[in-house]
Design a protein around this motif. Structure first.
Motif, PDB file in Angstrom:
ATOM      1  N   ASN A  70       0.845  -1.186   0.000  1.00  0.00           N
ATOM      2  CA  ASN A  70       0.000   0.000   0.000  1.00  0.00           C
ATOM      3  C   ASN A  70       0.886   1.244   0.000  1.00  0.00           C
ATOM      4  OD1 ASN A  70      -1.747   2.206   0.928  1.00  0.00           O
ATOM      5  ND2 ASN A  70      -3.257   0.611   1.329  1.00  0.00           N
ATOM      6  N   LEU A  73      -0.199   4.130   2.590  1.00  0.00           N
ATOM      7  CA  LEU A  73       0.125   3.855   3.986  1.00  0.00           C
ATOM      8  C   LEU A  73       1.616   3.991   4.243  1.00  0.00           C
ATOM      9  CD1 LEU A  73      -1.214   3.016   6.653  1.00  0.00           C
ATOM     10  CD2 LEU A  73      -0.673   0.640   6.073  1.00  0.00           C
ATOM     11  N   THR A 141      -8.035   2.620   2.647  1.00  0.00           N
ATOM     12  CA  THR A 141      -6.835   2.136   3.326  1.00  0.00           C
ATOM     13  C   THR A 141      -7.098   2.042   4.820  1.00  0.00           C
ATOM     14  OG1 THR A 141      -5.360   3.109   1.674  1.00  0.00           O
ATOM     15  CG2 THR A 141      -4.404   2.622   3.824  1.00  0.00           C
TER      16      THR A 141
END
Length: 264
Positions: A70, A73, A141
């Protein structure tokens, strides 16, 4: 027996100090952000924009995150603590220049000006964190770390480090006003070397050894270690805290010498 009117409304030293601090905080917010909440919202959102522009660039170029799957993130966990540190340390320094005329009033001390700006920046930093978390949730997320306590400790350490370096900056600009420009240039170098866009532990050991002396890098790794416990990131939390406390102590000791310099 009823007290005289003057005695009834007489404030204790503690109440008077809180009143001065409250007035400084309100003045700080109004002069910097304007009379409306929109001005303050811009300041809160500015570091958030920085984070998401970085994410957008890497997403557009389809570059994989150095750790995990991700991008948002990974970059957010590194950028947020580093940016909070830089904003606090810079704004504490600027508070002395912006509010210098207030120090001519006997009720206002240089330390009060610094403390009021620190409180404003702490609140601003936590609001920016909430915005980043909210946007991460909105884009799908999960912003909840595997170890929330570790993540919060890393974030608080970044704030503490910003306060420590900020007090040092106050002392420096009391004697060298040009340090404001110098620190801006130094902040760029510090940002690039703090591991926001890469994973420092992947660097060669000889380089990584020296990079870990950068406390801002350790703050970024501290927060990341809470999200990626499997990555084996080792953080020297005691070094970061002691660096911040030592900086704050030295800065506060030097501030009393800066008072006479600013008053001259």
């Amino acid at each position: 027996m009823e007290l005289p009117i003057a005695a009834r409304y007489e404030k204790t030293p503690g109440e008077s100090y809180l009143h001065v601090l409250h007035a400084l905080i309100l003045r700080d917010m109004r002069t910097r952000f304007g009379a409306s909440l929109w001005g303050y919202a811009v300041v809160v959102l500015w570091p958030c924009v920085h984070v998401f522009v970085l994410i957008a660039i890497y997403t557009f170029q389809k570059l994989a995150a150095p750790l995990g799957d991700n991008r948002a993130l990974f970059f957010a966990t590194g950028a947020v603590p580093v940016l909070v540190f830089q904003y606090v340390s810079r704004e504490v320094m600027k508070s002395v220049i912006m509010n210098r005329p207030l120090t001519y009033y006997p009720q206002v001390k240089l330390f009060d000006v610094v403390l009021s700006r620190i409180l404003v920046e702490i609140v601003t930093g936590f609001l920016a964190l909430l915005v980043v978390v909210s946007v991460l949730v909105a884009i799908g997320t999960n912003p909840i770390p595997a170890d929330p306590f570790t993540a919060m400790c890393g974030y608080v350490a970044a704030i503490l480090l910003g306060i420590g370096i900020g007090t040092i900056n106050v002392a420096i600009i009391g004697f060298f006003p040009g340090w404001m420009i110098g620190y801006a240039l130094f902040s760029i170098l510090l940002y690039v070397s703090s591991g926001v866009m890469f994973l420092p532990s992947y660097m060669p050991d000889k380089i990584y050894y020296w990079m870990k002396y950068n406390p801002a890098l350790q703050c970024a790794e501290w927060v990341r270690s809470a999200y990626y416990p499997y990555a084996g990131i080792h953080v020297d939390g005691l070094y970061v805290v002691m660096f911040a406390l030592t900086s704050a102590t030295i800065g506060l000791l030097l501030i009393k010498h800066v008072v006479s310099k600013l008053s001259g």
